[in-house]
Scaffold this motif. Structure first.
Motif, PDB file in Angstrom:
ATOM      1  N   GLU A   1      56.893  32.582 112.192  1.00 32.64           N
ATOM      2  CA  GLU A   1      56.909  32.616 113.654  1.00 32.64           C
ATOM      3  C   GLU A   1      57.597  33.874 114.177  1.00 32.64           C
ATOM      4  O   GLU A   1      57.158  34.478 115.154  1.00 32.64           O
ATOM      5  CB  GLU A   1      57.621  31.376 114.198  1.00 32.64           C
ATOM      6  CG  GLU A   1      56.822  30.100 114.096  1.00 32.64           C
ATOM      7  CD  GLU A   1      57.511  28.938 114.781  1.00 32.64           C
ATOM      8  OE1 GLU A   1      58.644  29.126 115.281  1.00 32.64           O
ATOM      9  OE2 GLU A   1      56.945  27.837 114.820  1.00 32.64           O
TER      10      GLU A   1
ATOM     11  N   SER B   1      68.135  35.538 109.844  1.00 32.76           N
ATOM     12  CA  SER B   1      68.616  34.155 109.733  1.00 32.76           C
ATOM     13  C   SER B   1      69.617  33.973 108.608  1.00 32.76           C
ATOM     14  O   SER B   1      70.116  32.855 108.413  1.00 32.76           O
ATOM     15  CB  SER B   1      67.422  33.216 109.504  1.00 32.76           C
ATOM     16  OG  SER B   1      66.528  33.242 110.586  1.00 32.76           O
TER      17      SER B   1
ATOM     18  N   ALA C   1      62.077  27.467 113.765  1.00 29.27           N
ATOM     19  CA  ALA C   1      63.428  28.016 113.650  1.00 29.27           C
ATOM     20  C   ALA C   1      64.471  26.949 113.949  1.00 29.27           C
ATOM     21  O   ALA C   1      65.470  26.816 113.230  1.00 29.27           O
ATOM     22  CB  ALA C   1      63.592  29.205 114.598  1.00 29.27           C
TER      23      ALA C   1
ATOM     24  N   THR D   1      60.429  24.444 117.763  1.00 29.42           N
ATOM     25  CA  THR D   1      60.010  25.545 116.907  1.00 29.42           C
ATOM     26  C   THR D   1      60.493  25.308 115.482  1.00 29.42           C
ATOM     27  O   THR D   1      61.402  24.516 115.225  1.00 29.42           O
ATOM     28  CB  THR D   1      60.593  26.882 117.404  1.00 29.42           C
ATOM     29  OG1 THR D   1      62.021  26.833 117.298  1.00 29.42           O
ATOM     30  CG2 THR D   1      60.203  27.135 118.857  1.00 29.42           C
TER      31      THR D   1
ATOM     32  N   ALA E   1      59.598  29.382 109.907  1.00 27.57           N
ATOM     33  CA  ALA E   1      60.361  30.059 110.957  1.00 27.57           C
ATOM     34  C   ALA E   1      60.233  31.574 110.840  1.00 27.57           C
ATOM     35  O   ALA E   1      60.104  32.275 111.852  1.00 27.57           O
ATOM     36  CB  ALA E   1      61.833  29.644 110.881  1.00 27.57           C
TER      37      ALA E   1
END
Length: 311
Positions: free
Chosen positions: A214, A180, A42, A40, A211
């Protein structure tokens, strides 16, 4: 007092001997292999940020927990440092001073811009614990400001151009950045300067945007809503440049085209993989246990390396 000052001097010199080669190694590794393949975006963003911050983090840990204690416990009382030690220590002070200067400069610019945007701003509710503000005229369409207490700012342009569904998923994009701690990570990156790192920093910022995309969408319709929001706001804010310590939905730091194409090709399968953070913590814990069990031997080794590399 003199012995403690010698310890700080030697520790700073040791920091330079570790930080500069590690940073150079990261630059060479990045230039030699610019593509990463985690499942991913991330995980890719975490990997790139970890690679960028690794030289400083490793150098700081080794200096604080090994270099200085080894000097304090194992070094002779007699003064034996020469000019090379002072030069290396000065290099460390220049590195740390340059990082602090960069942070203060970009923080001042960001604070000035946010203060201007907040004139006449009003609260429009919150998503969980994250406050949302309706920004004054002249603010960017949608932006996350603040490192420790992030807030989402929404301009009149965003509410006028976007539909309710598009605005909702766009706000969730900014909340993904907040979860994040991307603004705080930008502070850490600014604190650790080294020539040649700009490409890695740009790649991390672009991957962090993917990210957050997503994290914002859970189905194809939401992916299409976010793609529409990106297109609309990019057309309405072509000349806008965000401050370094803020994160906007659209800006010049990340191309809109790849993000839109990725959203248009959105698929449920493979998007919600488990993060790799738990494995990283497990590795760090194993390293900590290993070093704690052999701390005395590690100090002796560090002292020998200090005598070898620090004049």
């Amino acid at each position: 007092m003199i012995f403690a000052a010698r310890g700080i001097l030697v520790s700073l010199a040791f920091f330079a001997t570790v930080y500069c080669p590690l940073s150079l190694l990261v630059v060479l590794v990045w230039r030699g292999a610019k593509k990463f393949g985690p499942a991913t975006a991330a995980n890719a963003a975490n990997l790139l940020f970890g690679l960028r911050i690794f030289p400083f983090a490793a150098s700081a840990v080794v200096t604080i927990f090994f270099a200085f204690p080894s000097f304090w416990l194992l070094e002779r009382i007699s003064l034996d440092e020469d000019a090379g030690t002072f030069i290396l220590a000065l290099c460390s002070l220049l590195i740390l001073g340059a990082g602090l200067f960069r942070v203060l400069r970009v923080q001042t610019r960001t604070t000035r811009a946010v203060t201007q945007w907040l004139r006449g701003a009003r609260s429009v509710g919150a998503d969980g614990r994250m406050p949302r503000l309706r920004a004054s005229e002249g603010a960017p369409p949608l932006i996350l400001v603040g490192s420790w207490k992030p807030r989402v700012m929404i301009s009149d342009l965003a509410t006028a151009v976007l539909t309710e569904a598009e605005l909702r998923v766009a706000v969730r994009h900014e909340l993904g950045h907040a979860r994040s701690w991307d603004n705080l990570k930008k502070v850490m990156v600014s604190l650790t300067p080294f020539p040649g790192m700009r490409g890695l920093e740009r790649a991390w910022q672009e991957t962090a945007e993917l990210a957050a995309d997503e994290a914002a969408v859970a189905n194809r319709q939401e992916a299409l809503d976010l793609a529409a929001a990106l297109i609309k706001l990019s057309r309405s804010s072509q000349q806008w440049i965000k401050p370094l310590l803020a994160t906007g939905l659209v800006s010049g730091s990340c191309s809109i085209g790849p993000r839109v194409r990725r959203l248009l090709q959105w698929r449920t399968a493979g998007r919600r993989s488990q993060p790799a953070g738990s494995w990283s913590l497990l590795v760090l814990f194993a390293m900590f246990v290993g070093l704690a069990g052999n701390y005395g031997a590690a100090l002796v080794l560090t002292h020998r390396l200090t005598e070898l590399f620090v004049p």
